[in-house]
Write a protein that holds these residues in place. Structure first.
Motif, PDB file in Angstrom:
ATOM      1  N   ARG A 113       0.837  -1.210   0.000  1.00  0.00           N
ATOM      2  CA  ARG A 113       0.000   0.000   0.000  1.00  0.00           C
ATOM      3  C   ARG A 113       0.872   1.261   0.000  1.00  0.00           C
ATOM      4  O   ARG A 113       0.598   2.221  -0.704  1.00  0.00           O
ATOM      5  CB  ARG A 113      -0.918  -0.011   1.220  1.00  0.00           C
ATOM      6  CG  ARG A 113      -1.881   1.181   1.254  1.00  0.00           C
ATOM      7  CD  ARG A 113      -2.939   1.009   2.334  1.00  0.00           C
ATOM      8  NE  ARG A 113      -2.360   0.951   3.669  1.00  0.00           N
ATOM      9  CZ  ARG A 113      -2.296  -0.152   4.411  1.00  0.00           C
ATOM     10  NH1 ARG A 113      -2.780  -1.291   3.954  1.00  0.00           N
ATOM     11  NH2 ARG A 113      -1.757  -0.130   5.624  1.00  0.00           N
ATOM     12  N   GLY A 116       2.436   1.617  -3.374  1.00  0.00           N
ATOM     13  CA  GLY A 116       1.388   1.962  -4.339  1.00  0.00           C
ATOM     14  C   GLY A 116       0.954   3.409  -4.223  1.00  0.00           C
ATOM     15  O   GLY A 116       0.776   4.104  -5.230  1.00  0.00           O
ATOM     16  N   LYS A 120       1.141   6.422  -7.037  1.00  0.00           N
ATOM     17  CA  LYS A 120      -0.032   7.201  -7.443  1.00  0.00           C
ATOM     18  C   LYS A 120       0.216   8.697  -7.346  1.00  0.00           C
ATOM     19  O   LYS A 120      -0.294   9.488  -8.124  1.00  0.00           O
ATOM     20  CB  LYS A 120      -1.234   6.832  -6.567  1.00  0.00           C
ATOM     21  CG  LYS A 120      -1.815   5.463  -6.847  1.00  0.00           C
ATOM     22  CD  LYS A 120      -2.951   5.160  -5.889  1.00  0.00           C
ATOM     23  CE  LYS A 120      -3.482   3.754  -6.094  1.00  0.00           C
ATOM     24  NZ  LYS A 120      -4.561   3.430  -5.115  1.00  0.00           N
TER      25      LYS A 120
END
Length: 377
Positions: A113, A116, A120
Motif C-alpha cells: 500500500r 502503491g 499514485k
C-alpha cells in the motif's frame, strides 16, 4: 530496506516477502545509512526497528530522512506507548508505526500500500538529483532577480537572486526540482555555479540596484553544515563586498528542522563575519518561534501565504502584527514577501516591517531587463 538487529526476524521476513519485494536488510544502522547514501534512488520504502544497539530507530530514520527525504519511513516497535510520537512524526517524518509482532501478510500489505500510494502520487524526486546534474552539465540554469524595497518610501534596497532552469522547467515545477534535490550534493554544485554567475554579474547588479545594495540568495541548511561550502561562500561574500554589494543568506523555515551542531557553528561564524542570515517563509508554521532563540539569525522573511491572507483574515492580520512586535523587541529585521497591492504594503508599513518584496514592486526578471533607479509605485 529493512533494518533490525534481530537476525532471525530479518531472515524470516526475507523468506516470506522474497516473492513480492527485493529486500535489502541490515542489522547495523550505520552500515545501512552508508548503503542508503549511495543507493537511495532504488529504495521505495524504509522499515526500521525502534530498539537497536548502535543507533535507535528514530535517530536512524531521522538520518535516513536527510539522506533520502522522499522515501516513506516505517517504524517497528514492541511497545507503541514507549515511542516519542511527536519526534517520530515531526523529525523522523515517520509515515506509519507498526506494532511487533506483525505477521508477514500484514507487513506485506502495508508495504504494498505504501509503495502503491507513492506511485499514485507521481513521485519522481528520487531521480531528480541525476536530472539536475545533467541540466547543470548542459548549462541549463540562469538567474533572475526580484527587487526588494524599503517600506518607508518604497525605494529599492536590493533584491533576491533566484535560480531558473528553463529546459528542465518544461517538465517540472521549480519548487519540485529543489524539493527533489534537498540535502543532496547537487545543491552544493548548483549553488557554487550560481555564486560564480553572480560574481560575473556584480557590476550589473551594482548599476541596477545602486551602491551598497543587499542581495539575498537561498541556501540549503545542509550546505551551511558543510565546512568547505562555508569557506567558499565566505570568499564569495568577500568578493561581492569588493564590488560594493552585501550578500545575505536565506534558509526556508521548513528546512530548519535539520539543524545540527555543525550548522550552528558555521552559522555563528558567518554571523561574526557580518553575514546576515534570514529565516525564509517565517510564519508558515506557527510553532517555529523556537528558531528565534538562535542568535546567529539576523531576521525573518514573512511567509508569502501569510501575507497574502492577512488583509482578508483578522487572525492572520493579528498574527503578522504580533510577529513584527516580537522581532523588533529582540532586534530582528523583518521583510515581507508576496506583497501584491498597495493596501497590504501600507498596512505592513504601519506594523513596522522594514522591507517589502512582491509583484507590486517587480516580478523576478533577468538582470538585463532591470530599469536602474526605477521607483516601484
Amino acid at each position: 530496506m529493512m533494518v533490525d538487529d534481530d537476525e532471525n526476524l530479518l531472515a524470516s521476513v526475507c523468506r516470506s516477502l522474497s516473492g513480492s519485494f527485493n529486500l535489502v536488510k541490515y542489522i547495523n544502522g550505520e552500515a545501512a545509512l552508508e548503503w542508503l547514501s549511495k543507493n537511495r534512488s532504488g529504495v521505495q520504502v524504509i522499515v526500521a526497528d525502534l530498539v537497536m544497539p548502535t543507533i535507535d530507530g528514530i535517530n536512524f530514520l531521522k538520518r535516513a530522512c536527510h539522506c533520502a527525504p522522499d522515501v516513506p519511513r516505517i517504524l517497528l516497535t514492541g511497545n507503541v506507548s514507549a515511542v516519542p510520537l511527536r519526534e517520530a512524526k515531526e523529525h523522523a517524518k515517520v509515515s506509519q508505526i507498526l506494532t511487533k509482532p506483525i505477521s508477514s501478510m500484514a507487513l506485506k500489505e502495508v508495504l504494498a500500500r505504501t509503495i502503491g500510494d507513492r506511485c499514485k502520487e507521481g513521485h519522481v524526486e528520487n531521480v531528480m538529483p541525476d536530472i539536475v546534474n545533467a541540466a547543470i552539465d548542459r548549462y541549463d540554469f540562469t538567474t533572475v532577480i526580484q527587487p526588494r524595497v524599503r517600506t518607508s518610501d518604497f525605494m529599492r534596497t536590493g533584491g533576491e537572486v533566484l535560480c531558473r532552469m528553463p529546459d528542465l522547467q518544461k517538465r517540472f515545477d521549480i519548487v519540485q526540482i529543489f524539493e527533489g534535490c534537498r540535502n543532496q550534493p547537487v545543491m552544493n554544485r548548483l549553488t557554487m555555479h550560481i555564486m560564480e554567475t553572480m560574481i560575473d554579474l556584480a557590476p550589473l547588479y551594482r548599476e541596477a540596484l545602486g551602491p551598497s545594495a543587499r542581495i539575498s540568495m537561498n541556501v540549503d541548511p545542509c550546505l551551511v553544515s558543510n565546512n568547505r561550502f562555508v569557506c567558499s561562500v565566505s570568499d564569495f561574500i568577500d568578493e561581492m563586498q569588493e564590488s560594493g554589494l552585501k550578500i545575505e543568506l536565506e534558509i526556508n523555515e521548513k528546512q530548519l528542522n535539520v539543524m545540527d551542531e555543525n550548522f550552528a557553528k558555521n552559522a555563528k561564524f558567518l554571523a561574526r563575519r557580518g553575514t546576515r542570515l534570514f529565516i525564509d517563509g517565517f510564519g508558515a508554521d506557527k510553532g517555529a518561534f523556537e528558531l528565534l532563540r538562535n542568535e546567529y539569525f539576523a531576521g525573518v522573511k514573512l511567509d508569502r501565504g501569510l501575507i497574502g491572507r492577512m488583509m482578508g483574515n483578522r487572525s492572520d492580520d493579528a498574527f503578522v502584527s504580533w510577529i513584527v512586535q516580537i522581532c523588533r523587541q529582540i532586534g530582528y529585521s523583518v521583510i515581507a514577501v508576496g506583497v501584491e497591492n498597495e493596501a497590504t504594503a501600507l498596512c505592513l508599513r504601519e506594523y513596522g516591517v522594514e522591507e517589502l518584496q512582491g509583484y507590486l514592486f517587480g516580478m523576478p526578471q533577468p538582470l538585463e531587463e532591470f530599469v536602474p533607479g526605477k521607483i516601484a509605485i
